[in-house]
Scaffold this active site. Sequence first.
Site, PDB file in Angstrom:
ATOM      1  N   CYS A 140     -49.097 -64.231 -27.418  1.00 22.77           N
ATOM      2  CA  CYS A 140     -50.491 -63.919 -27.086  1.00 22.77           C
ATOM      3  C   CYS A 140     -51.373 -65.068 -27.523  1.00 22.77           C
ATOM      4  O   CYS A 140     -51.061 -65.771 -28.491  1.00 22.77           O
ATOM      5  CB  CYS A 140     -50.908 -62.630 -27.804  1.00 22.77           C
ATOM      6  N   GLY A 200     -47.798 -58.715 -25.818  1.00 24.79           N
ATOM      7  CA  GLY A 200     -48.440 -60.019 -25.671  1.00 24.79           C
ATOM      8  C   GLY A 200     -49.553 -60.065 -24.626  1.00 24.79           C
ATOM      9  O   GLY A 200     -50.153 -59.056 -24.309  1.00 24.79           O
ATOM     10  N   ASP A 230     -42.536 -48.649 -26.344  1.00 33.44           N
ATOM     11  CA  ASP A 230     -43.283 -49.827 -26.766  1.00 33.44           C
ATOM     12  C   ASP A 230     -43.596 -49.810 -28.260  1.00 33.44           C
ATOM     13  O   ASP A 230     -43.750 -50.854 -28.881  1.00 33.44           O
ATOM     14  CB  ASP A 230     -44.575 -49.852 -25.944  1.00 33.44           C
ATOM     15  N   CYS A 264     -51.146 -30.473 -29.075  1.00 33.41           N
ATOM     16  CA  CYS A 264     -50.900 -31.626 -29.946  1.00 33.41           C
ATOM     17  C   CYS A 264     -49.446 -32.087 -29.904  1.00 33.41           C
ATOM     18  O   CYS A 264     -49.168 -33.286 -29.848  1.00 33.41           O
ATOM     19  CB  CYS A 264     -51.283 -31.247 -31.378  1.00 33.41           C
TER      20      CYS A 264
HETATM   21  S1  SF4 Z   1     -50.026 -29.083 -37.623  1.00 32.88           S
HETATM   22 FE1  SF4 Z   1     -51.249 -30.903 -37.156  1.00 32.88          FE
HETATM   23  S2  SF4 Z   1     -49.830 -32.405 -36.282  1.00 32.88           S
HETATM   24 FE2  SF4 Z   1     -48.835 -30.394 -36.249  1.00 32.88          FE
HETATM   25  S3  SF4 Z   1     -49.286 -29.564 -34.181  1.00 32.88           S
HETATM   26 FE3  SF4 Z   1     -50.875 -28.805 -35.555  1.00 32.88          FE
HETATM   27  S4  SF4 Z   1     -52.539 -30.306 -35.412  1.00 32.88           S
HETATM   28 FE4  SF4 Z   1     -50.720 -31.254 -34.564  1.00 32.88          FE
END
Ligand code: SF4
Length: 406
Positions: free
Chosen positions: A23, A76, A297, A346
């Site tokens: 880079c 890069g 990645d 999440c």
């Molecule tokens: S405990 Fe925290 S990291 Fe685990 S699913 Fe819930 S918000 Fe996401």
Amino acid sequence: MNDTLFFGCKPLYVMAKPVGARCNLSCEYCYYLEKVNLYADKGENGVMSNELLEHFTREYIESQTLPDVLFQWHGGEPLMRPISFYKRAMELQRKYAHGRRISNVLQTNGTLLNDEWCRFFRDNGWLIGISIDGPQEFHDEFRRFRGGQPSWHKVMRGINLLNKWHVEWNAMAVINDFNADYPLDLYNFFKEIGAHYIQFTPIVERLTANGCGGHLATPSATNATLADFSVSPEQWGQFLCDLFDEWVREDVGKYFVQLFDATLANWVGQEPGVCSTAAQCGQSVCMEHNGDVYSCDHFVFPEYKLGNIRNSTLIEMAYGDKQKLFDNMKGNLPGQCRKCEWLFACHGECPKNRFATTADGESGLNYLCEGYRKFFKHVAPYMDFMKNEIDNRRSPANVMKADIKS
Ligand code: SF4
Ligand code: SF4
């Protein structure tokens, strides 16, 4: 191996790095740069050869099960290859397309853009991702040239050229300990410069004296310390909440913040467009300039190398046993996550960041957990409202007029 067993499982994406990690900038927090060390003693000139480009192009297209094929060019800094390299790439794409629709995206720091590049991108419909961390004072804190000179003015010059040539582009900002407390400054800046698709990425890195090929700790390291530029969980949660409050009042359907879109997708039971909050990893492997393929990645470490494209097919590597083990890592969650009311949105976020410990001492909790819990709790009523609008075939943008308190 019977390739047909894997057809239809999921699309195959490869993030290709034509100059490896090289880079022209030397951003303080960059996790790519020291990957140069992985190849420093191999006597290579550090760029993808024409022969490998042809091999990759043919095989990547032939490996696809869907009519659309997306080439992703990363670094890069991929603009350190001359434009002739990408013209050649497009010739090869046409040669091997056999009726498939091919598109290209390229992620760049923007400093090397000129009229010729922009004309090429415009004429060929490339989508360009620009890495920029907001207004000058935030961007130049970490994103500097190798000699230490600030880069913001050069990036803005590049963005102005993209706008002049009507090239489609989006913005990617790294959120770190320095800019995380200024979400609205960043957001308003991006709106002013014409970015309609914005990706905010939290930077979390750990360092160790014995890092592999440098000082970055491998994701499984236990003896690492947090890099001080990392965003804190509290900062990240507050950043997202403040940003969301602005977006949800004014900009739904006009400006697209990647994590908000992904959260809504999870809320309505669709695949989010970002791997970190998806149920599974493995949507995209990455290929270094010499054909080495890694699981992701963020996992360019020797233990996550799947092979080399000269010796194994992409299908063997991307759908093989080693990558399946990698994919399964995402679902390997501590009890706190398995019981969490926000698990559906999440999914424990990226395994790279799972080095924290739960309240009852279990390892494998995501370092950013507290921030995500704050964010999901804060946006839940709005997400519920938008889901209801979508379920009833109305626009989720109606949320801007709704009287909702979180
Ligand atoms: S405990 Fe925290 S990291 Fe685990 S699913 Fe819930 S918000 Fe996401
Ligand atoms: S490890 Fe993280 S960045 Fe890589 S695919 Fe999984 S969620 Fe995405």
